[in-house]
Design an enzyme around this catalytic site. Structure first.
Site, PDB file in Angstrom:
ATOM      1  N   GLU A 215       0.883  -1.170   0.000  1.00 23.24           N
ATOM      2  CA  GLU A 215       0.000   0.000   0.000  1.00 23.24           C
ATOM      3  C   GLU A 215       0.915   1.212   0.000  1.00 23.24           C
ATOM      4  OE1 GLU A 215      -1.391   3.092   0.671  1.00 23.24           O
ATOM      5  OE2 GLU A 215      -2.032   2.612   2.704  1.00 23.24           O
ATOM      6  N   CYS A 249      -1.950   8.597   3.171  1.00 22.20           N
ATOM      7  CA  CYS A 249      -1.825   8.169   1.776  1.00 22.20           C
ATOM      8  C   CYS A 249      -3.064   8.496   0.959  1.00 22.20           C
ATOM      9  CB  CYS A 249      -1.536   6.671   1.717  1.00 22.20           C
ATOM     10  SG  CYS A 249      -2.791   5.654   2.542  1.00 22.20           S
TER      11      CYS A 249
END
Length: 507
Positions: A215, A249
């Protein structure tokens, strides 16, 4: 926080491997008990985690509760409440051909898994995947980020107190310790962080053919339709941009808007910022600081070298790690603010001619972890989604999509695999193991025809059963009812062929 001695790391791994081989994690009751303990680990120590997050990131206590601790507890509860259902064998869809073999899929643990967490959400992005790995029946080595030292130290203290130390171990350190860890043959690795380290992790994992979930984030665009509810959109964008000081993120990285609408968007964003922060955040302490001096200096350099026009903010104090919330308009595609993921409270606004240029602009860059669309026009939403690719899509809001009961993960440069939501997280750490059981009588029925020397009539019948039922050649021109009629005809032809090929005298 003290680093784990390098010579201890292989011993930690071997202990986890031995615990897995002992079979203790195969029991769903054992897994559920560990998940219950994990819930209490966090709930009993909420105040201590708030203090640790404030020490690591300057994060306000209320923000820590709202954006990290509550979400983590919900994910842990979901794993605890559903582990029996997730771990149960799954029967295959009914098929006349395969039904006698009783095909099922067993949900098997992979073994010893490694979870490498990031600094920005050092509780959520460690404990949520840990819960999924425990639910799946694995043993786990945790490597918290060395940049969030207070949280890593607290986890190192609490995990052996609440969880079986044979099943979950923590290793602390930086590059030397992580390098040593990556030399070991894990059964799955999950890494959350940046693409540079993601490549290092993938390269190390390839030496052992270890599957990896990454990720990695990226530059998440916000596409603005002039027909949107601009006041609400601006407030939600600014909230998502400034949460955790922009160090998420999924934070909106930049806004892309028709040039004729840029003034209205800038005005709305400034108004939203002033509504969210009527007192200077430097004084109120309601904006999280940069995690360390290096990251503060990086943000300062990007802001100082922009060719856009700074509307508000622009100040970065590298000593106190404070980066002022910043809006920059008229940002071009080659601007410093477009050169990398910002990971800070800076919002560039990129003007384009129309939605087609916006789509092209996004397509020329790496696939983002999330694409944000602000519009009340169904056709506009569909056009943007259909002509772009991203890990996730969120319409008319920011950040909240991470908690939805759907798969979550990136694509391309923003990562691959999904692990942060319920059953999908469980499946990341699970080997789907198909099992069939053929009864002896199957050979005396139809499957005996597979053996040599072939009996011609029995072989023709078996071949007819195994022959695919093909769709009509001209399906596109038949329309719905024409296709239905053709399908029925094909099925009838298949049955005729089967019955005509059966051996004489067979039933």
């Amino acid at each position: 926080m003290s680093c784990t001695p390098l010579e201890e790391i292989p011993k930690v791994y071997e202990g986890l491997k031995a615990a897995f081989r002992s079979g203790k994690t195969k029991s769903v009751a054992f897994r559920k008990a560990q998940l219950s303990q994990l819930l209490y680990l966090l709930d009993d120590n909420v105040g201590r985690f708030q203090q640790a997050l404030h020490a690591d990131l300057g994060r306000p206590f209320k923000e820590a509760q709202l954006l990290e601790i509550n979400g983590t507890l919900l994910q842990l509860q979901g794993a605890h409440d559903n582990v029996e259902a997730w771990a149960s064998p799954q029967r295959a869809p009914f098929s006349l051909l395969w039904y006698p073999m009783s095909p099922i899929t067993r949900k098997e643990p992979k073994g010893v898994v490694l979870i490498i967490g990031p600094f920005n959400y050092p509780v959520y992005l460690i404990l949520c995947p840990l819960a999924a790995a425990i639910a799946a029946g694995n043993t786990v080595l945790l490597k918290p980020s060395e940049l969030s030292m207070a949280t890593a130290t607290l986890l190192t203290e609490l995990i052996p107190q609440y969880l079986d130390p044979d099943v979950v171990r923590v290793v602390n350190g930086a590059i030397p310790e992580t390098t040593k860890i990556l030399e070991l043959p894990f059964d799955h690795i999950l890494y959350t962080g940046n693409g540079r380290v993601g490549r290092v992790v993938s390269t190390a994992a390839a030496q052992h053919l270890t599957p990896v979930t990454l990720e990695l984030g990226g530059k998440c665009p916000c596409v603005i339709d002039p027909k949107c509810d601009l006041k609400t959109a601006a407030k939600r964008i600014m909230w998502g941009k400034l949460a955790n000081g922009g160090q998420i993120c999924l934070c909106p990285d930049y806004v892309i808007v028709p040039a004729h609408f840029q003034d209205a968007v800038v005005e709305a964003l400034v108004a939203a910022y002033k509504e969210l922060h009527p007192v200077d955040p430097r004084e109120s302490g309601e904006v999280t600081r940069m995690v360390n001096k290096r990251h503060a200096e990086r943000i300062k350099k990007l802001v100082d070298t922009t060719r856009g026009t700074i509307v508000i903010g622009g100040e970065v104090d590298t000593e106190t790690l404070y980066a002022a919330p910043t809006i920059v308009r008229d940002v071009g595609p080659k601007d410093s603010l477009m050169s990398e993921e910002l990971f800070g409270p800076v919002l560039p606004i990129v003007p384009v001619s129309d939605v087609d240029e916006a789509i092209a602009f996004i397509g020329e860059r790496d696939h983002p972890l999330c694409l944000y669309i602000f519009s009340n026009d169904a056709a506009f939403k569909t056009k943007v989604i259909d002509n772009t690719l991203s890990g996730t899509v969120a319409i008319n809001d920011t950040l909240l999509q991470i908690g939805a009961p759907t798969p979550f993960g990136g694509v391309g440069a923003s990562g691959h695999g999904g692990y942060q939501s319920g059953k999908y997280a469980f499946e990341t750490f699970t080997h789907m193991r198909p099992v069939t059981d053929s009864p002896n009588w199957l050979d005396s029925a139809l499957m005996g025809a597979r053996y040599t020397p072939y009996d011609e009539s029995s072989f023709r019948q078996l071949n007819a059963v195994l022959h695919a039922r093909l769709p009509p050649r001209n399906a596109a021109s038949l329309g719905y009812f024409g296709c239905m009629a053709a399908e029925i005809s094909c099925s009838l032809n298949w049955y005729r062929r089967f019955w005509s090929n059966r051996p004489n005298g067979s039933a």
